[in-house]
Design a protein around this motif. Structure first.
Motif, mmCIF file in Angstrom:
data_model
loop_
_atom_site.group_PDB
_atom_site.id
_atom_site.type_symbol
_atom_site.label_atom_id
_atom_site.label_comp_id
_atom_site.label_asym_id
_atom_site.label_seq_id
_atom_site.Cartn_x
_atom_site.Cartn_y
_atom_site.Cartn_z
ATOM 1 N N PRO A 100 -11.018 15.020 -8.319
ATOM 2 C CA PRO A 100 -11.686 15.895 -7.359
ATOM 3 C C PRO A 100 -10.700 16.568 -6.414
ATOM 4 N N GLY A 101 -11.141 17.658 -5.814
ATOM 5 C CA GLY A 101 -10.313 18.369 -4.844
ATOM 6 C C GLY A 101 -10.626 19.847 -4.853
ATOM 7 N N SER A 102 -10.400 20.499 -3.719
ATOM 8 C CA SER A 102 -10.675 21.927 -3.603
ATOM 9 C C SER A 102 -9.405 22.671 -3.200
ATOM 10 N N TYR A 103 -9.446 23.975 -3.387
ATOM 11 C CA TYR A 103 -8.305 24.811 -2.999
ATOM 12 C C TYR A 103 -8.021 24.631 -1.508
ATOM 13 N N ASP A 104 -9.065 24.703 -0.687
ATOM 14 C CA ASP A 104 -8.882 24.610 0.767
ATOM 15 C C ASP A 104 -8.305 23.267 1.181
ATOM 16 N N GLY A 105 -8.799 22.179 0.548
ATOM 17 C CA GLY A 105 -8.303 20.852 0.887
ATOM 18 C C GLY A 105 -6.835 20.690 0.542
ATOM 19 N N ILE A 106 -6.444 21.207 -0.631
ATOM 20 C CA ILE A 106 -5.042 21.121 -1.046
ATOM 21 C C ILE A 106 -4.168 21.985 -0.146
ATOM 22 N N TYR A 107 -4.593 23.212 0.092
ATOM 23 C CA TYR A 107 -3.798 24.146 0.898
ATOM 24 C C TYR A 107 -3.585 23.599 2.315
ATOM 25 N N ARG A 108 -4.645 23.077 2.913
ATOM 26 C CA ARG A 108 -4.565 22.550 4.280
ATOM 27 C C ARG A 108 -3.546 21.427 4.375
ATOM 28 N N ASN A 109 -3.550 20.525 3.417
ATOM 29 C CA ASN A 109 -2.626 19.394 3.441
ATOM 30 C C ASN A 109 -1.200 19.811 3.116
ATOM 31 N N CYS A 136 -3.000 14.493 -5.363
ATOM 32 C CA CYS A 136 -4.467 14.556 -5.367
ATOM 33 C C CYS A 136 -5.062 13.381 -6.129
ATOM 34 N N ASN A 137 -4.367 12.925 -7.169
ATOM 35 C CA ASN A 137 -4.814 11.764 -7.921
ATOM 36 C C ASN A 137 -4.758 10.514 -7.036
ATOM 37 N N TYR A 138 -3.676 10.401 -6.257
ATOM 38 C CA TYR A 138 -3.543 9.288 -5.316
ATOM 39 C C TYR A 138 -4.625 9.357 -4.229
ATOM 40 N N ALA A 139 -4.806 10.555 -3.668
ATOM 41 C CA ALA A 139 -5.798 10.732 -2.601
ATOM 42 C C ALA A 139 -7.199 10.431 -3.107
ATOM 43 N N ALA A 140 -7.489 10.780 -4.356
ATOM 44 C CA ALA A 140 -8.807 10.498 -4.920
ATOM 45 C C ALA A 140 -9.031 8.993 -5.038
ATOM 46 N N ALA A 141 -7.974 8.268 -5.449
ATOM 47 C CA ALA A 141 -8.093 6.816 -5.597
ATOM 48 C C ALA A 141 -8.246 6.121 -4.250
ATOM 49 N N ARG A 142 -7.562 6.652 -3.215
ATOM 50 C CA ARG A 142 -7.556 5.982 -1.905
ATOM 51 C C ARG A 142 -8.633 6.497 -0.944
ATOM 52 N N TYR A 143 -8.884 7.823 -1.006
ATOM 53 C CA TYR A 143 -9.801 8.415 -0.027
ATOM 54 C C TYR A 143 -11.014 9.112 -0.655
ATOM 55 N N GLY A 144 -11.066 9.141 -1.959
ATOM 56 C CA GLY A 144 -12.178 9.820 -2.625
ATOM 57 C C GLY A 144 -11.857 11.234 -3.022
ATOM 58 N N SER A 145 -10.977 11.880 -2.265
ATOM 59 C CA SER A 145 -10.571 13.254 -2.580
ATOM 60 C C SER A 145 -9.510 13.698 -1.574
ATOM 61 N N ILE A 146 -8.670 14.635 -1.985
ATOM 62 C CA ILE A 146 -7.705 15.227 -1.061
ATOM 63 C C ILE A 146 -8.426 15.946 0.063
ATOM 64 N N ASP A 147 -9.667 16.350 -0.168
ATOM 65 C CA ASP A 147 -10.463 17.041 0.848
ATOM 66 C C ASP A 147 -10.783 16.119 2.035
ATOM 67 N N ASN A 148 -10.685 14.833 1.826
ATOM 68 C CA ASN A 148 -10.973 13.871 2.895
ATOM 69 C C ASN A 148 -9.755 13.482 3.696
ATOM 70 N N VAL A 149 -8.616 14.097 3.379
ATOM 71 C CA VAL A 149 -7.366 13.781 4.074
ATOM 72 C C VAL A 149 -7.103 14.826 5.153
ATOM 73 N N PHE A 150 -6.935 14.367 6.397
ATOM 74 C CA PHE A 150 -6.696 15.297 7.517
ATOM 75 C C PHE A 150 -5.468 14.893 8.339
ATOM 76 N N GLY A 151 -4.705 13.967 7.823
ATOM 77 C CA GLY A 151 -3.511 13.543 8.544
ATOM 78 C C GLY A 151 -2.592 12.798 7.599
ATOM 79 N N ALA A 152 -1.625 12.085 8.187
ATOM 80 C CA ALA A 152 -0.680 11.327 7.346
ATOM 81 C C ALA A 152 -1.461 10.355 6.460
ATOM 82 N N SER A 154 0.829 -1.202 0.000
ATOM 83 C CA SER A 154 0.000 0.000 0.000
ATOM 84 C C SER A 154 0.864 1.252 0.000
ATOM 85 N N THR A 155 1.335 1.649 -1.171
ATOM 86 C CA THR A 155 2.182 2.835 -1.323
ATOM 87 C C THR A 155 1.515 4.054 -0.705
ATOM 88 N N LEU A 156 2.237 4.773 0.166
ATOM 89 C CA LEU A 156 1.650 5.911 0.865
ATOM 90 C C LEU A 156 2.471 7.156 0.642
#
Length: 243
Positions: A158-167, A226-242, A13-15
């Protein structure tokens, strides 16, 4: 601080790693990067105006029939191609039999003399369509995110400015040259790199066509992550940690 060993190699599971060893102090940096993907510019399109339907321009000349000539042959070679019109115009010379032409007869022929527009003889100048204005981006964190979002929109990521900036702030504090040299990925030879701390195998697997192949390139790094996050979590917006 994420737990040790969260980032794994592709077979397990490449992270993407979430800790920065660059020590930016939490301040978002706007550092230019050589080789960053350029702005996507709309390519100019040129088209010529279609000329009005053209008609032949003719002038009358005298043609002397030679051996082997036929009205059809003369019409095709020297007029618009209609032998019946040629015969009608020269019936008084030819007689009642259109096949009776003979060498030495002098026919009045309307020769093709070039083509001019039906309504006007003025040349139509080609006109170029005004090119669309090129989209430009500032060479800083704001510009990199906006350019990445445009690429993502084209690719359906998928992804938003806020989600990308936060991460980005959590992962690298906005430093596109950030690299983690101490965690398990680094020990295994695949340190996390760039704005969103992507390891090379993940960057390669989720690289987005049209962006740089350099994992430190801000736009390429963001879009791959963001492409990886979309495949694993649905969107970079859903990522809040490692991740």
């Amino acid at each position: 601080m994420p737990a040790r060993g969260k980032h794994r190699r592709p077979g397990n599971s490449t992270l993407i790693r979430g800790i920065v060893a660059a020590g930016t102090g939490g301040a978002a940096l706007a550092l230019p990067l050589v080789g960053a993907t350029g702005a996507h510019a709309a390519q100019p399109v040129q088209a010529a105006q279609a000329a009005p339907n053209a008609v032949p321009q003719v002038s009358l000349v005298t043609y002397k029939v030679v051996k082997g000539d036929t009205l059809s042959k003369i019409a095709k070679a020297r007029t618009t191609g209609d032998w019946k019109k040629l015969y009608k115009a020269n019936r008084a010379v030819i007689g009642n039999d259109p096949s009776a032409i003979r060498p030495g007869l002098k026919l009045t022929v309307g020769t093709k003399n070039g083509r001019t527009p039906a309504k006007t003889a003025k040349a139509t100048t080609a006109s170029a369509v005004t090119p669309a204005a090129a989209t430009t981006y500032t060479d800083d964190l704001d510009g990199w995110i906006k350019q990445s979002l445009d690429v993502m929109a084209q690719q359906g990521i998928p992804g938003s400015y806020d989600g990308i900036y936060r991460n980005i702030i959590r992962e690298s504090s906005g430093n596109p040259q950030a690299m983690n040299n101490w965690d398990s990925n680094a020990v295994a030879g695949t340190p996390s790199k760039g704005l969103l701390q992507v390891i090379d195998p993940t960057f390669t697997a989720y690289h987005v066509t049209g962006t740089s192949l350099d994992p430190f390139d801000p736009v390429a790094n963001i879009t791959a992550a963001c492409n990886y996050a979309a495949a694993r979590y649905g969107s970079i917006d859903n990522v809040f940690g490692a991740y």
